[in-house]
Scaffold this active site. Structure first.
Site, short mmCIF file in Angstrom:
data_model
loop_
_atom_site.label_atom_id
_atom_site.label_comp_id
_atom_site.label_asym_id
_atom_site.label_seq_id
_atom_site.Cartn_x
_atom_site.Cartn_y
_atom_site.Cartn_z
N HIS A 43 0.81 -1.22 0.00
CA HIS A 43 0.00 0.00 0.00
C HIS A 43 0.85 1.27 0.00
O HIS A 43 0.35 2.34 -0.33
CB HIS A 43 -0.99 0.00 1.18
CG HIS A 43 -0.38 0.30 2.51
ND1 HIS A 43 -0.08 -0.69 3.44
CD2 HIS A 43 -0.04 1.47 3.10
CE1 HIS A 43 0.42 -0.12 4.52
NE2 HIS A 43 0.45 1.18 4.34
N SER B 270 4.71 2.30 8.06
CA SER B 270 4.31 1.20 7.18
C SER B 270 5.46 0.75 6.30
O SER B 270 6.11 1.55 5.64
CB SER B 270 3.15 1.65 6.29
OG SER B 270 1.98 1.83 7.04
N ASP C 150 -0.03 -7.47 1.29
CA ASP C 150 0.50 -6.12 1.51
C ASP C 150 2.01 -6.10 1.52
O ASP C 150 2.64 -5.39 2.30
CB ASP C 150 -0.05 -5.53 2.82
CG ASP C 150 0.12 -4.01 2.88
OD1 ASP C 150 0.24 -3.39 1.80
OD2 ASP C 150 0.15 -3.45 3.99
#
Length: 491
Positions: free
Chosen positions: A121, A224, A151
């Protein structure tokens, strides 16, 4: 004399180095050496995404781009409402424009020649990706691939002799063990946070292919894609998600186990995409009530609630109501285990399932299919209403049902089932509602397809007065097993 011995022991302990005392008594760990050695392999990732669309319906400024006020307000615009220099294509009144959306993330180097792991993402649909190292060097990165289901994303920068992380084994990670995250929360490069492992093998909604590591390590936007280290300085996970009602860290964060990520990156590196196995079924968790209905010896497995027509499982002879206890020699302890096990199988390979059916275990062989790239599926809407006068009240469970018309069966693409026209008491408490379709009932440990109201009532008559029943119910495009208690139970 005893006092002198005690005093001598006290002096001996006091003379010990503090680090030895802390280590022996389980004191707080020291992360400095880990950060010094592993920090250089952690990178900052910034991306630019070009959003094409019309200004109409999006945030717009009350002045033109050449107005001095434009520069002041663009920094406070909502995400996706315009980037540096505004949009391209000009024009007012909803004319086509291009907008730049910028974001930040983290990553880490897994090979000295420039391969970088991050989250999918972070880089998905990015038109430009910049990787910045701790020594302030910046590289324009090439996106090798991104797998949205796990992901996991893979980048490549043109550099050599880069610092590389050491990889650990998430299987030996213990709940309660200290772990460390390094990343760029809110763009603050190489920020270090620490905590403990809160749980392992955590399943999240809509995330069927990752047994997440749950921690209480502080993770915020920008973290992230960054690494999660154990105390030996080994990467055990990729920081991916947080549970939050505020948008910021609330004490629960989730990481992708590094062994899962490395398997994905090897496929991305070799093929640019990921191939997964599939067998064409929908499953759900086995509850205690369902286990009792099926006479399962223990609470385990994945309950099959629907089969894809002509899919690998249907062709192999799997049936609705079967419980898959094992797949290719691997135990299916819960329904969340099966998608990961099947997904890891090579499409076209042979597999053997251990299945519970009719009170006994059997083996079913099948050929694993391939998961399509897009999971979007369309389903027909329920239509047709049967006459209420045909319904018969089932007092014990609060159900009134009618047989499906031929047009309704055609619309729903099924050849059997009873439509609920009224749900009271136990049925209402189980969230059943008019319009739902009862496809089957578990009777005597077997799943029986329902075709007529008379058949349904006959099966109910065979159920003990105070016994529960388990139904396979279709609600819209979804199917699930529901256990109902007789009137007066479970209030």
């Amino acid at each position: 004399m005893r006092f002198n011995k005690f005093f001598a022991l006290f002096l001996l302990l006091a003379a010990l180095p503090f680090s030895s005392f802390a280590q022996g008594s389980g004191g707080l760990p020291d992360f400095t050496e880990l950060v010094e050695k592993q920090g250089p392999a952690v990178v900052n990732i910034s991306t630019v995404q070009v959003i094409r669309g019309r200004a109409q319906g999006m945030f717009s400024f009350p002045f033109d781009e050449d107005d001095p006020m434009f520069d002041l307000f663009r920094h406070f615009a909502p995400p996706g409402s315009g980037g540096k220099g505004g949009g391209k294509g000009g024009g007012k009144g909803g004319a086509p424009r291009e907008f730049e959306s910028r974001s930040l993330g983290s990553g880490f180097i897994v090979s000295a020649d420039g391969y970088v792991l991050t989250n999918a993402h972070v880089i998905f649909d990015a038109s430009e990706v910049i990787v910045k190292l701790t020594d302030k060097r910046e590289f324009k990165a090439k996106i090798i691939g991104a797998d949205k289901r796990t992901d996991v994303g893979l980048l490549k920068i043109e550099a050599n002799n880069l610092p590389v992380v050491r990889l650990g084994n998430p299987d030996v990670l213990k709940v309660g063990e200290w772990v460390v995250a390094i990343g760029s929360p809110f763009g603050f490069d190489n920020s270090v946070t620490a905590g403990i492992v809160s749980a392992k093998g955590r399943s999240l909604p809509q995330e069927n292919y990752v047994p997440f590591i749950q921690t209480d390590v502080a993770i915020n936007p920008g973290n992230s894609g960054g690494p999660l280290f154990n105390m030996r300085g080994e990467v055990v996970g990729i920081n991916s998600q947080i549970y939050s009602r505020s948008g910021g860290f609330m004490g629960i964060s989730f990481s992708i186990p590094i062994d899962v990520a490395m398997e994905i990156q090897s496929q991305l590196r070799a093929h640019g995409k990921v191939s997964r196995g599939r067998i064409g079924i929908m499953i759900e968790e086995v509850t205690r009530d369902i286990a009792d209905s099926l006479k399962l010896p223990k609470l385990a497995g994945a309950l099959v609630n629907s089969l894809e027509k002509d899919g690998p499982a249907e062709k192999a002879g799997l049936a609705v109501g079967d419980v898959i206890l094992g797949f290719n020699g691997k135990e299916v302890a819960s329904s969340g285990d099966l998608p990961r096990i099947v997904g890891a199988c090579r499409p076209g390979s042979k597999a053997v399932m251990q299945v519970w059916r009719n009170g006994a275990t059997r083996e079913i062989a099948l050929t694993v299919g391939e998961m399509p790239g897009d999971d979007d599926e369309n389903s027909a809407q329920n239509e047709g209403k049967e006459s209420r006068s045909e319904a018969r009240q089932v007092d014990r469970f609060g159900l009134a049902v009618v047989e499906l018309s031929e047009s309704a069966k055609k619309t729903l693409k099924i050849d059997h089932g009873l439509r609920i026209v009224e749900a009271r008491g136990s049925a209402a408490r189980a969230s059943l509602q008019p319009g739902d379709v009862i496809l089957a009932l578990i009777s005597q440990g077997s799943t029986v397809n329902l075709k007529t109201v008379a058949q349904f009532n006959q099966l109910l008559a065979q159920v003990g007065k105070n016994a529960n029943i388990t139904l396979l119910v279709r609600h819209g495009e979804f199917q699930t097993f529901v256990t109902l208690k007789p009137a007066g139970e479970g209030k």
